[in-house]
Design a protein around this motif. Structure first.
Motif, PDB file in Angstrom:
ATOM      1  N   THR A 107     -30.311 -47.316  92.821  1.00  7.61           N
ATOM      2  CA  THR A 107     -30.048 -47.730  94.074  1.00  7.61           C
ATOM      3  C   THR A 107     -29.581 -49.243  93.979  1.00  7.61           C
ATOM      4  N   LYS A 108     -28.765 -49.716  94.816  1.00  5.22           N
ATOM      5  CA  LYS A 108     -27.956 -50.878  95.000  1.00  5.22           C
ATOM      6  C   LYS A 108     -28.088 -51.174  96.377  1.00  5.22           C
ATOM      7  N   GLU A 109     -28.258 -52.580  96.680  1.00  6.19           N
ATOM      8  CA  GLU A 109     -28.249 -53.282  97.961  1.00  6.19           C
ATOM      9  C   GLU A 109     -26.495 -53.179  98.407  1.00  6.19           C
ATOM     10  N   ASN A 110     -26.382 -52.791  99.547  1.00  5.07           N
ATOM     11  CA  ASN A 110     -25.253 -52.601 100.381  1.00  5.07           C
ATOM     12  C   ASN A 110     -24.167 -51.639  99.654  1.00  5.07           C
ATOM     13  N   GLN A 111     -25.066 -50.606  99.261  1.00  2.17           N
ATOM     14  CA  GLN A 111     -24.129 -49.611  98.505  1.00  2.17           C
ATOM     15  C   GLN A 111     -23.222 -48.852  99.290  1.00  2.17           C
ATOM     16  N   PRO A 112     -22.310 -48.223  98.946  1.00  2.18           N
ATOM     17  CA  PRO A 112     -21.551 -47.463  99.832  1.00  2.18           C
ATOM     18  C   PRO A 112     -22.162 -46.308 100.529  1.00  2.18           C
TER      19      PRO A 112
END
Length: 528
Positions: A107-112
């Motif tokens: 999981t990534k920040e500001n992921q689409p």
């Protein structure tokens, strides 16, 4: 990569003592992302890395263990990726006290909005568990690409089910929804319909609902599922079999500002998140108990449904083109007949007769770029000059293995020609019209053929119009029979790929004045 010192990030030198060897391996060798919890991105081995299908494995395979397979389906934003990570953590035996969180999907920040663009298969082999499992993650689709992506997913799952090293059985199909939902959106209905339509009627008891963001009892979400009449397993009281999860604590795992919090706030948050963890763990136990008791579904029927659906859907698309061609030819004949009648009425010399009509014809053109998401190649018959399969089987090179072929012959084109008469290329046939002038000489050449009786040009035109009308009615009847065939074998007979033709077929059925069959089409449309 992280080294062995990563295991001591919480100052607990005996952290390993409460973990199995596999978790020790993770702490030593997996990538660490610091935050409220230590997040470890699992090292997976890539087996397949295609544009439409990816396959990754984690752990060492043990052939002696039973195996479970789960298919996950959900709209973008429902928390499907986080739920998948929760399942993996449960399988690994991660406890709250370990203060770690393992991710097979980073999981990534500001992921689409949609992190998953392909069908991804995760094979997870865990030492501590009595069984291993395969998790199939489908794209969070229908929010942008709709029908085109539905078709791609169907094609990819079909390949996965039919391939030698694919997926032989399904134990659970999980429909993921948010507890905040008050009704199924058109997108959600489209997603569930598209995937469930791939399966045979035998899979209904293996379909369950996984409800995310469930801080309280998800009354509205359950009402929405029941009102939508989505096919799924039911309790003895007739309620959808469902499992509730609240992974809101996972949103804090990326937060590295823990030191800035008041000690009291941190303690309260810690207590709250521990309660969520324990609650989710209990629900996960219930879910895996369901998995253990579920009867595995052999995907052979599913593969048969997929193949049959593709044959029937391709046939319906082909019939639609043929019906349209017949109507264009009828229009051309009616224009010619009207011009002849006008000539007779005005008592003009027929030898001077000339009229301009719209003549239909087929032309092979490159597949339009706007349709490339469906596929860049179409399978066409060179004899019948018809499109037989688009989007086609993208993985097939030898056309005898194309889904629309049976015993070496096409099930779609008018002549049911051999596969060798077909070509797969970046072109397809389109119907066009052009203005042409016709004279009495042209008409005599076409219609005044020696026969047992003398027949006027006008009469011959009328007969040909009637012939085309009968042919059109037969094609409409064939379309009806194809959809009825799908209804008999598929859990959901009206996938989006079929529904896109329903309005056209309803209109044509009205013209045949078959009210009973028109009503049947209308009912299928209302169900979806």
């Amino acid at each position: 990569m992280a080294d062995s010192q990563i295991s001591l990030v919480h100052g607990s030198e005996d952290l390993y003592t409460s973990m199995g060897n596999q978790l020790e391996e993770i702490l030593r060798n997996c990538t660490l992302k610091k935050g409220t919890f230590s997040r470890y991105i699992l090292n997976t081995k890539t087996v397949i890395d295609g544009d439409r299908l990816k396959r990754e494995t984690f752990g060492e395979k043990n052939e002696s263990k039973p195996h479970k397979t789960i298919l996950m389906v959900g709209e973008t934003g429902t928390g499907k990726s986080t739920l998948i990570n929760s399942i993996v953590n449960y399988m690994l035996g991660v406890q709250w006290e370990n203060k770690i969180w393992c991710e097979i999907i980073e999981t990534k920040e500001n992921q689409p909005d949609s992190q998953t663009n392909t069908v991804t298969v995760y094979d997870v082999f865990v030492e501590k568990r009595q069984f291993s499992f395969t998790l199939i993650d489908t794209p969070g689709f229908a929010n942008t690409d709709g029908i085109e992506k539905d078709a791609n997913i169907a094609e990819t799952l079909h390949e996965l089910f039919r391939s030698k090293d694919g997926v032989p059985e399904i134990d659970a199909v999980c429909l993921v929804v948010s507890a905040k939902m008050t009704r199924l959106t058109n997108f959600q209905q489209q997603i569930f319909d598209a995937v469930l339509s791939l399966f045979g009627v035998d899979v209904e008891k293996n379909i369950v609902v996984l409800i995310t963001h469930a801080q309280n009892k998800p009354v509205n979400a359950l009402k929405a599922i029941k009102a939508s009449q989505v096919k799924c397993a039911k309790t003895p009281k007739g309620k959808p079999v469902h499992f509730c999860f609240d992974n809101s604590h996972c949103e804090e795992f990326q937060d590295d500002d823990e030191d800035d919090e008041e000690e009291t706030d941190s303690a309260e948050k810690n207590h709250k998140y521990k309660e969520l963890w324990v609650k989710n763990e209990k629900t996960m136990k219930d879910f895996f108990a369901f998995l253990n008791n579920a009867t595995s579904i052999n995907v052979k029927l599913t593969e048969h449904v997929l193949r049959k659906r593709k044959q029937l859907t391709a046939s319906i698309t082909n019939l639609k083109d043929r019906i349209t061609l017949i109507e264009l030819r009828k229009t051309e004949l009616k224009q010619t007949k009207a011009a002849l009648e006008k000539c007779e009425k005005e008592k003009k010399n027929k030898n001077d007769f000339e009229c301009e009509v719209e003549e239909p014809y087929k032309e092979k053109v490159p597949v339009p770029s706007r349709r490339w998401l469906l596929g860049k190649k179409a399978t066409c018959c060179r004899v019948c000059k018809e499109n037989c399969h688009y989007p086609g089987c993208w993985w097939v090179r030898d056309l005898r293995w194309c889904s629309v072929m049976s015993d070496g012959k096409c099930t779609v084109c008018t002549g049911k020609c051999k596969y060798t008469e077909h070509v797969k290329e970046g072109k397809m046939y389109v119907l066009k019209t052009r203005k042409v002038k016709k004279t009495i000489k042209d008409l005599k050449k076409k219609y005044e053929v020696e026969s047992g009786e003398k027949m006027s040009l006008k009469r011959r035109l009328e007969n040909e119009i009637k012939m085309y009308e009968r042919e059109k009615n037969k094609l409409v009847d064939d379309s009806y029979q194809y959809i009825i065939s799908l209804e008999e074998i598929a859990l959901n007979p009206t996938a989006v790929s079929t529904l896109q033709h329903l309005d056209f077929l309803i209109e044509k059925m009205k013209e045949t004045k078959d009210n009973k069959r028109e009503q049947k089409f209308q009912e299928l449309k209302k169900k979806n």
